[in-house]
Write a protein that holds these residues in place. Structure first.
Motif, PDB file in Angstrom:
ATOM      1  N   ASP A  18       0.840  -1.191   0.000  1.00  0.00           N
ATOM      2  CA  ASP A  18       0.000   0.000   0.000  1.00  0.00           C
ATOM      3  C   ASP A  18       0.878   1.244   0.000  1.00  0.00           C
ATOM      4  OD1 ASP A  18      -2.766  -1.178   0.567  1.00  0.00           O
ATOM      5  OD2 ASP A  18      -1.586  -2.009   2.217  1.00  0.00           O
ATOM      6  N   SER A  23       0.355   5.879  -0.524  1.00  0.00           N
ATOM      7  CA  SER A  23      -0.507   7.033  -0.799  1.00  0.00           C
ATOM      8  C   SER A  23       0.269   8.011  -1.659  1.00  0.00           C
ATOM      9  CB  SER A  23      -0.923   7.711   0.512  1.00  0.00           C
ATOM     10  OG  SER A  23      -1.650   6.822   1.310  1.00  0.00           O
ATOM     11  N   SER A  24      -0.347   8.452  -2.743  1.00  0.00           N
ATOM     12  CA  SER A  24       0.302   9.393  -3.653  1.00  0.00           C
ATOM     13  C   SER A  24      -0.731  10.303  -4.287  1.00  0.00           C
ATOM     14  CB  SER A  24       1.047   8.654  -4.775  1.00  0.00           C
ATOM     15  OG  SER A  24       2.091   7.878  -4.275  1.00  0.00           O
ATOM     16  N   GLY A  27      -5.462  12.773  -4.808  1.00  0.00           N
ATOM     17  CA  GLY A  27      -4.702  11.674  -4.232  1.00  0.00           C
ATOM     18  C   GLY A  27      -5.490  10.384  -4.129  1.00  0.00           C
ATOM     19  N   HIS A  28      -4.730   9.296  -3.939  1.00  0.00           N
ATOM     20  CA  HIS A  28      -5.304   7.965  -3.744  1.00  0.00           C
ATOM     21  C   HIS A  28      -4.520   7.231  -2.672  1.00  0.00           C
ATOM     22  CE1 HIS A  28      -7.860   8.069  -7.326  1.00  0.00           C
ATOM     23  NE2 HIS A  28      -6.826   8.529  -8.015  1.00  0.00           N
ATOM     24  N   ASN A  29      -5.210   6.345  -1.999  1.00  0.00           N
ATOM     25  CA  ASN A  29      -4.561   5.346  -1.160  1.00  0.00           C
ATOM     26  C   ASN A  29      -4.517   4.067  -1.989  1.00  0.00           C
ATOM     27  OD1 ASN A  29      -4.266   6.994   1.176  1.00  0.00           O
ATOM     28  ND2 ASN A  29      -6.451   6.738   1.549  1.00  0.00           N
ATOM     29  N   TYR A  30      -3.390   3.876  -2.674  1.00  0.00           N
ATOM     30  CA  TYR A  30      -3.238   2.759  -3.600  1.00  0.00           C
ATOM     31  C   TYR A  30      -2.984   1.452  -2.860  1.00  0.00           C
ATOM     32  CZ  TYR A  30      -2.460   6.152  -7.393  1.00  0.00           C
ATOM     33  OH  TYR A  30      -2.587   7.162  -8.313  1.00  0.00           O
ATOM     34  N   ASP A  39       5.591   6.715  -2.277  1.00  0.00           N
ATOM     35  CA  ASP A  39       4.720   7.035  -1.150  1.00  0.00           C
ATOM     36  C   ASP A  39       4.803   8.501  -0.739  1.00  0.00           C
ATOM     37  OD1 ASP A  39       2.820   6.253   0.839  1.00  0.00           O
ATOM     38  OD2 ASP A  39       4.431   6.228   2.332  1.00  0.00           O
ATOM     39  N   HIS A  40       3.627   9.091  -0.556  1.00  0.00           N
ATOM     40  CA  HIS A  40       3.476  10.489  -0.132  1.00  0.00           C
ATOM     41  C   HIS A  40       4.231  11.450  -1.050  1.00  0.00           C
ATOM     42  CE1 HIS A  40       1.724   8.634   3.396  1.00  0.00           C
ATOM     43  NE2 HIS A  40       1.180   9.820   3.652  1.00  0.00           N
ATOM     44  N   GLU A  83      -6.819   1.977  -7.323  1.00  0.00           N
ATOM     45  CA  GLU A  83      -6.899   3.389  -6.940  1.00  0.00           C
ATOM     46  C   GLU A  83      -7.899   3.560  -5.809  1.00  0.00           C
ATOM     47  OE1 GLU A  83      -5.632   6.117 -10.719  1.00  0.00           O
ATOM     48  OE2 GLU A  83      -7.743   6.016 -10.192  1.00  0.00           O
ATOM     49  N   THR A  84      -8.942   2.776  -5.845  1.00  0.00           N
ATOM     50  CA  THR A  84      -9.949   2.722  -4.785  1.00  0.00           C
ATOM     51  C   THR A  84     -10.296   1.250  -4.606  1.00  0.00           C
ATOM     52  OG1 THR A  84     -11.930   2.784  -6.176  1.00  0.00           O
ATOM     53  CG2 THR A  84     -10.922   4.926  -5.632  1.00  0.00           C
TER      54      THR A  84
END
Length: 127
Positions: free
Chosen positions: A12, A14-15, A31-34, A69-70, A116-117
């Motif tokens: 996981d 986030s970007s 953004g997404h929490n991939y 990430d980030h 992406e979700t």
């Protein structure tokens, strides 16, 4: 019939990104929490009965995660100019990078699913 072994790990990150050339809200920075699922396969196990050590696969995947990430993907090569940072291209990036890092010819990363979700996923797969 061809048979093979398969292993899968998840990672996981986030970007943020924006899709160049897209007409709609995704052209704006968001953004997404991939979540990525990484699949490796091969026909033979090693001398101790493993296709690949999960730790080795995770270590290589974590290199990519630390890079992404980030961060704003549009600022990172190859997504800054060469590739649009779509889920499809992120999945392909994982496959190509991981296969360049795995030094065992018995095993290949052949598929990555990039979420992406929880309900929107893109897959890149090689045969």
């Amino acid at each position: 019939m061809v048979s093979f072994f398969e292993v899968m790990i998840e990672r996981d990150f986030s970007s943020a990104h924006q899709l160049r050339g897209y007409k709609g809200k995704c052209e704006n920075l968001h953004g997404h929490n991939y979540k990525v699922e990484i699949y490796a396969r091969g026909e033979e196990l090693n001398n101790i009965g493993l296709l690949i050590d999960f730790g080795d696969l995770k270590k290589a995947a974590d290199e990519i995660v630390r890079y992404l990430d980030h961060r704003n993907l549009n600022e990172l090569p190859p997504f800054d100019e060469e590739l649009n940072p779509s889920a499809e291209n992120i999945a392909r990036y994982f496959v190509e990078y991981l296969n360049s890092r795995i030094g065992d010819e018995r095993v290949r990363v052949y598929k990555v699913r990039c979420y992406e979700t929880p309900t929107s996923v893109a897959t890149f797969q090689i045969e």
